[in-house]
Write an enzyme that holds these catalytic residues in place. Structure first.
Site, mmCIF file in Angstrom:
data_model
loop_
_atom_site.group_PDB
_atom_site.id
_atom_site.type_symbol
_atom_site.label_atom_id
_atom_site.label_comp_id
_atom_site.label_asym_id
_atom_site.label_seq_id
_atom_site.Cartn_x
_atom_site.Cartn_y
_atom_site.Cartn_z
ATOM 1 N N SER A 65 0.711 -1.295 -0.205
ATOM 2 C CA SER A 65 0.053 0.046 0.031
ATOM 3 C C SER A 65 0.680 1.350 -0.331
ATOM 4 C CB SER A 65 -0.600 0.066 1.014
ATOM 5 O OG SER A 65 -2.170 -1.309 1.278
ATOM 6 N N LYS A 68 -0.048 3.106 -2.724
ATOM 7 C CA LYS A 68 -1.047 4.237 -2.845
ATOM 8 C C LYS A 68 -0.434 5.714 -2.702
ATOM 9 C CE LYS A 68 -4.184 0.754 -0.985
ATOM 10 N NZ LYS A 68 -4.066 -0.386 -1.231
ATOM 11 N N TYR A 191 -3.260 -2.280 -10.041
ATOM 12 C CA TYR A 191 -3.417 -1.938 -9.154
ATOM 13 C C TYR A 191 -2.462 -3.325 -8.637
ATOM 14 C CZ TYR A 191 -5.294 -1.942 -3.978
ATOM 15 O OH TYR A 191 -5.744 -1.994 -2.650
ATOM 16 N N TYR A 243 -3.755 3.014 7.948
ATOM 17 C CA TYR A 243 -5.171 2.496 7.976
ATOM 18 C C TYR A 243 -5.578 2.964 9.047
ATOM 19 C CZ TYR A 243 -2.254 -0.697 5.195
ATOM 20 O OH TYR A 243 -1.935 -1.709 4.385
ATOM 21 N N VAL A 261 0.895 -3.431 3.603
ATOM 22 C CA VAL A 261 1.480 -4.779 4.281
ATOM 23 C C VAL A 261 2.230 -5.812 4.113
ATOM 24 C CG1 VAL A 261 -1.356 -5.172 4.860
ATOM 25 C CG2 VAL A 261 -0.161 -5.900 2.669
#
Lengths: 307, 307, 307, 307
Positions: A65, A68, A191, A243, A261
């Site tokens: 992530s 992102k 993605y 998160y 993660v």
């Protein structure tokens, strides 16, 4: 106050190592589950380009992530503020990163670009504007890191694609609200490739230098990003980058950061440096347990908190 | 970069005044609904104690949820970190400030001390440890502000108590999960009195000086708050201080802040100053619409964002 | 008590016709939106096979969710009770028929087979056990109705498939919880074909005779369904057959029933008869507004309520 | 088909007794937790007034939520349909009986009168119209049962009042939506007294005869309830009478019924009889585990299902 050098970083790692036994390596895809839990690394890249490291700082891992932030950055270079932010919000979700509950209640507009739904919208937008989204991301990451042989870990990418049901559900739900324009599978592939970028702490710390200051950003992105956009991305990282534990992290560390993660975390000390830490075992929120502790110690000893 | 002085503040207010027509004055209690919407004030208190003001900076208003920072601060002086934070979390809720949905799902533990549920837990804790919670809050606020005649607006307090059903529901729900120990009505009375503190921007800016730096905090609180707790409170304000728009506010302004539905906002520029703004008309999230704009302009012109 | 004959049915329709102006024809796919709102028909099939009709009883329409009873029935002939009901529940959902909220909270197990998620699981199960699920459904429906030329409306089916994002999201979410085994698209195609069955009230009333009594069920299904399963299906229709208005419908009509957004409703008077009504304009819950009124009048005049 | 007599009922109890070891006696208040789990009783009251019993049919227990049917019945005698049903719905909630989530989302209007929120609204309405709500309920129950010495168990009532936080939260939440008019505590006291009615299966079976048929209802209630209202109450019991297992119960038993956490269940065989069963140990939904099994066996052997 201690001097920030390799020895200082080593000493922090030594302090934190007892935590390696705690936490849980991500297990939702086999490729991640196999990573040994006892690894720990940190790299710091200062405003003037100096690189400090300790531990397994040159070991590559799946950035997950953390990507992102990169996809959002690219989207910010290709879309006007108005066009981008009408499709995704800027506020903390208060929900698990892969939840559909809020997404349904809020008519397919994700709360922010760092939960899965938001990142998928961003990837959907990139698919609409980039000719070769995967290649262009590689090109950018290589340029920012100054390392030519950064690649996607194809095993991770295809393993994720084979376990993509939840993200497919998210994408289809957004499609049902007209907030997803491209083929779901194509966007999921992009993605997951972004998530499967394989980078080391050293490479990540260098890569994220552009968030240290508007000046550095200008050097690295020219006119593509304006001076306020660095602050914008850091602000988003502060409120939504960890998160469902963004508040706890801001409390303990006091720095904008984004975790993955795979066990990596990138944190920014505005005006001063970028920091990348890595340790695969995660806490209950999905953030690297030892990695968070490393950042907490660094921030505490050097008074890096922005607060 | 412009010089921060009264004239600079005046010029910001002039720019923002056209926004006064937008927004909506809080109407859930009559006492708030009657406040004229066209008022606008700002006060800055610098690290060295200098006070700058513009507009209606000496006009008192109901500080409402800004008091949640004060009650938390007092609780931090009376409870150990462990005791306090097992009863309330530190993370953004992602829900409306007076919602019971998440509170039920999370077994009566509020997400953070700045939503109503969290502030009510804090008030419940104060009721358990303080002999005269209302008088002691007045004493503290008067001491921090250096103004002796600060009072509760009794009309506001009793008007709120007469419309307290939602907050009573929240308190009782927490009681059902054993996270509320005192008489609901007694605690609600304290809570509403805190909300009904009547203060001006000048008084608020001075009052919140203690969050500018650990040094100032030490001067003002002695051993009662340690050096990390200033950062902690600021971190909480950054991630949860602006109701459901904390992310948007961090994006636009980049400062830790806490707002109230009376139209006040207190923001902290760490190491530099505290700022209080006031304008009664609110945006859709319950934050002062013009007040947010004032803070955005100040932060932007003076590069105050922490990011 | 009036005599149940064609004239009685005509008189009920006359009474209800003023309601045709109210309600809203389903508009989420063009093929349904084009159906004229002023149509109204009813057909009754008695236990001994007599057919009574009034109004547009021979006009075919899209049976939509009424097909969920048929697919469940087929699944009950192919799966043990245990195997079937571990993948879908039997209780009212209390949520909109196409919601993902509860489905996520309850780990991918739909509340009942008459919400979309539940019907999709049932179709997934049929795909696993039937060689040609679409052809076999046609064969069954033709046999039960005694009409050979019943077909799928291909235009409706493909229009639904073109607007299938929400249902795809539901299927993928269940897949993420390991409660969906086949290719999502294949199952969606079957599901939408079932929804696109084009039948008249006459054909539906005859088709659903098997739910009137265990004896009729035995005649029509032989050993495939046991005597309790008729009651089971009727019970499910009573508690979950009318979307989120099952309670209101039980209150007003007192009969097990299943509706579809095409405006059809099938109701069972246990031991006595099956009734099919049709009128395209829907109430706020997605049930035929005039159709419900027809059933209410019939049930009321003839004391058909099971309560 | 077996003959319905005391011996038949005894044989059913014998079959079900092995289940007594399973299930869990309600423990949220001490007074209920002390009830021995191995008790089992059943009573049937036929349309013509005959009483059949087996097991602990004359042992009194706390009827708890079964009283919700009685309070609704009284409200239906004092309020117009319109006035009553604008304040509470008729549909299954799909949520736990004491949840506030849906209540908040649906603006304080409870889904039905058999969840706590709905019953509290009903009690609030009774408080507005009855001079002595507790005495009048006793009078009614005594008259319907034909037993003069039925009382409230004051120990249970006060124990519940001492653990009333969740219900207080529900009442206050409705008050915040203007759907609660009287003093919360007064209404809670009535509500808990109704729950604390101490009755035996024999008394309950006789008491609920009024729901067997419109004729019986007319005899017992005169003009106060019209002929449709018996069906209405039974319909509500079918769709919402068994907490979150109404669908499962309709499936297994096929009768309108209402359960209480004291372990009692009242079921109606329309046109034929009322049945009361009791066994204190509950299943996961809060319904008597053995009691449900007794009803299932009776319904199955005598083909009592309405479906």
């Amino acid at each position: 106050m201690p001097r920030l050098d390799n020895a200082f970083l080593e000493s922090i790692l030594d302090e934190v190592r007892p935590l390696l036994a705690r936490g849980q390596v991500a297990s939702y895809i086999p490729a991640l589950a196999q990573v040994p839990a006892d690894q720990l690394g940190v790299a710091v890249c200062t405003h003037d380009g100096q690189l400090l490291t300790a531990g397994d700082a040159s070991q590559r891992f799946s950035i997950q992530s953390i990507s992102k932030v990169l996809s959002l950055t690219v989207a910010m270079t290709r879309y006007s503020e108005q066009d981008l932010w009408q499709r995704v919000g800027k506020d903390p979700s208060g929900q698990p990163f892969n939840s559909l509950v809020q997404l349904e209640m809020e008519q397919g507009i994700p709360r922010n670009p760092f939960i899965n739904a938001g990142a998928l919208v961003v990837c959907d937008m990139l698919q609409s504007r980039l000719s070769a989204p995967r290649q262009q991301m590689l090109t950018l990451v290589r340029r920012l890191s100054g390392v030519e042989d950064i690649h996607y870990d194809r095993q991770v990418a295809s393993s994720e694609l084979a376990h993509s049901a939840r993200n497919a559900a998210i994408a289809w739900l957004m499609k049902s609200f007209d907030n997803f324009n491209n083929d779901v599978n194509t966007v999921l592939e992009n993605y997951f490739h972004y998530c499967a970028l394989s980078m080391s702490c050293e490479e990540l710390a260098r890569c994220f230098r552009y968030l240290i200051s508007p000046e550095l950003c200008k050097v690295l992105f020219r006119q593509e990003l304006n001076h306020r956009q660095v602050s914008h991305i850091n602000a988003l990282m502060m409120t939504s980058g960890m998160y469902n534990a963004a508040g706890e992290f801001a409390w303990r560390v006091g720095l904008p950061a984004k975790s993955g993660v795979g066990g990596g975390i990138v944190a920014i000390v505005p005006g001063k440096m970028s920091i990348a830490v890595w340790s695969p075992a995660l806490d209950q929120f999905g953030n690297s347990l030892a990695g968070t502790a490393v950042l907490e110690h660094i921030s505490d000893r050097l008074a890096f908190s922005v607060f």
